[in-house]
Write an enzyme that holds these catalytic residues in place. Structure first.
Site, short mmCIF file in Angstrom:
data_model
loop_
_atom_site.label_atom_id
_atom_site.label_comp_id
_atom_site.label_asym_id
_atom_site.label_seq_id
_atom_site.Cartn_x
_atom_site.Cartn_y
_atom_site.Cartn_z
CG ASP A 197 -1.90 1.15 1.24
OD1 ASP A 197 -1.69 2.12 0.50
OD2 ASP A 197 -2.89 1.08 1.98
CG HIS A 198 0.77 4.36 -3.03
ND1 HIS A 198 -0.38 3.79 -3.52
CD2 HIS A 198 0.52 5.69 -2.95
CE1 HIS A 198 -1.28 4.73 -3.72
NE2 HIS A 198 -0.76 5.89 -3.39
CG HIS A 260 -5.03 4.09 0.37
ND1 HIS A 260 -3.96 3.24 0.18
CD2 HIS A 260 -5.31 4.59 -0.85
CE1 HIS A 260 -3.63 3.22 -1.09
NE2 HIS A 260 -4.43 4.03 -1.74
#
Length: 512
Positions: A197-198, A260
């Site tokens: 998850d960036h 996120h």
């Protein structure tokens, strides 16, 4: 030895380099690879955080040779690099890049990949360590890993490791996430799977743990006794851009909330772990996800809001409605905005609401976490000119500018008692300088050294989907009747404001 095989001597950054390895990028001709992965790998090389015994194999459908691929990537880096590209470092890096074309559903591709990996291991001394990055459509995640396992490319021992990195979306609902986990875990161990998850590569996200647990002034008040509520906002000014076809199948809820936003909630709410070892941190995150009160059908109607943007004005220009975007059906029921009220049923957070929202075509691009403290008693100021007491707020700014701000009250100069609002702002760039980054450097480096702290486990993925699944079910059964319900350039539908106003609270909006 060819001069390009020698890493140029530069001042190393703090931290050990990644392990020797060959990184296989499936989807090597796509935007994610061009815009993020290759620039991030170059940044690691520039900062001496990439092993000298490293190589990349790009895999994609597009037919081209390794030399053609190197030329293409060399052109791309001019456009997508986050800082100055040093010619000698880039030359060292590009000579370690290889390319293989083929169809991911073709078994022969994986046999060819195995042969190429054997050659790369010998040429670049990568020690038989392989990292497979799935920068592809989600449909290929499971089948590609199964094919890798079928030819022995997932098998590891004490001498070498094999890891697979999975991009989101990790499933589209609870059932599909479980099926994908089962598919992967039949051929790989959990410790081999890195669900990326960036958002977790951003400094402020990582700094949440440091802020809470390295400062004695915060942890004692980080609970229901002192905190009134918490807000988490992920606001975007852009529409769906060129992703209309994909986005219309996903929507804001699937796209942002189970991954996120749930990660931000867990890092904000978790108990102190016994160490920063990966599973110790993720155990505490998982406890928070399981403690979130599940939605009943009635809760979905009263505690969630969905919206879709219509045409409007942004930066003095008219922008189209969502239903007029390329690839979007003219009668689409897909939401571009979500707001929710969550409760965490544990000792620390009982009675403290967590409000979250995310949306497209909002007035400002801003991701932040607001910790709003309880108001101080007013009694002391009753006989003064002070009319109300502003609650203290601690705001963690995640993007576009990373930092932390604290709002508190102070007496304004003068003979009478009057209070003014004071904001103390800390910006990472001002204190620590700016390090060129795509947001993927930390995550790729962690994959290379085997640190899974910032990656989701199977149980965390499924717990996140279990929270939003009842919402998906009710929204599917009761299609929206009023879409579009907010103009582009506004802060979402009025029902989102009412969600907080019913509790005597309001959103923190920022148009910076």
């Amino acid at each position: 030895m060819d001069q390009t095989d020698v890493m140029p001597a530069i001042e190393p950054r703090i931290g050990r380099p990644g392990d020797p390895c060959a990184m296989v990028i499936f989807g090597a001709s796509g935007d994610l690879t061009r815009r993020k992965l290759i620039p991030a790998l170059y940044n690691l090389a520039q900062n001496q955080l990439l092993s000298r015994e490293f190589a990349v194999i790009g895999v994609a459908r597009s037919p081209m040779s390794t030399e053609d691929y190197r030329k293409r990537v060399s052109e791309d880096i001019k456009q997508f690099a986050t800082g100055k590209v040093e010619a000698d470092i880039w030359e060292w890096f590009i000579r370690r890049m290889h390319y293989l074309s083929g169809d991911l559903s073709d078994k022969n591709l994986y046999l060819q990949l195995k042969d190429l990996l054997d050659k790369v291991d010998k040429d670049h001394s990568t020690h038989g360590n392989h990292m497979y990055y799935m920068a592809t459509a989600a449909d290929f995640f499971g089948p590609a890993v199964e094919q890798l396992a079928a030819v022995g490319l997932m098998q590891q021992d004490n001498q070498h490791w094999r890891r697979v990195v999975i991009e989101k979306p990790f499933g589209h609902d609870l059932e599909s996430a479980r099926l994908l986990n089962q598919q992967l875990l039949r051929v790989a161990e959990e410790k081999q799977i890195y669900r990326i998850d960036h958002y977790l590569g951003k400094e402020t996200v990582q700094n949440i743990l440091a802020l809470r647990f390295a400062n004695g002034i915060f942890e004692p008040i980080w609970n229901r006794r002192y905190i009134d509520h918490i807000q988490i906002s992920v606001a975007e000014t852009v529409g769906v851009e060129m992703r209309g076809g994909y986005y219309d199948k996903a929507g804001a809820l699937r796209d942002m909330v189970p991954n996120h936003i749930m990660q931000l909630i867990t890092l904000t709410a978790m108990e102190p772990p016994i160490s920063f070892e990966a599973n110790a941190v993720r155990d505490e995150q998982a406890k928070i996800l399981h403690a979130i009160q599940p939605f009943s059908a009635e809760d979905v109607l009263s505690k969630t809001v969905r919206g879709q943007y219509g045409e409007g004005t942004m930066d003095n220009q008219r922008v189209p409605a969502y239903r007029s975007e390329d690839g979007v059906p003219p009668d689409s029921r897909t939401e571009t905005f979500v707001a929710m009220r969550l409760m965490i049923d544990n000792w620390r957070w009982a009675g403290v609401p967590f409000y979250l929202r995310t949306g497209k075509r909002l007035p400002g691009r801003s991701t932040h976490v607001v910790i709003q403290f309880r108001r101080a008693p007013f009694m002391l100021f009753r006989e003064t000119q002070v009319e109300n007491m502003m609650p203290n707020q601690l705001v963690l700014h995640i993007q576009p500018e990373e930092g932390i701000s604290l709002r508190f009250a102070a007496k304004t100069p003068g003979p009478t008692m009057q209070l003014g609002e004071v904001n103390m702002d800390f910006a990472y760039a001002d204190y620590f300088g700016v390090t060129p980054s795509t947001g993927y450097e930390r995550l790729l480096h962690d994959c290379m050294i085997g640190d899974a702290t910032l990656f989701q486990r199977a149980d965390m993925v499924e717990a996140g989907w279990s929270i939003v699944n009842p919402v998906l079910d009710v929204w599917k059964a009761l299609p929206p009747r009023n879409f579009p319900n907010y103009p582009a350039g506004t802060w979402g539908p009025k029902e989102a404001d009412e969600l907080m106003e019913r509790d005597g609270r309001r959103w923190r909006n920022s148009e910076k």
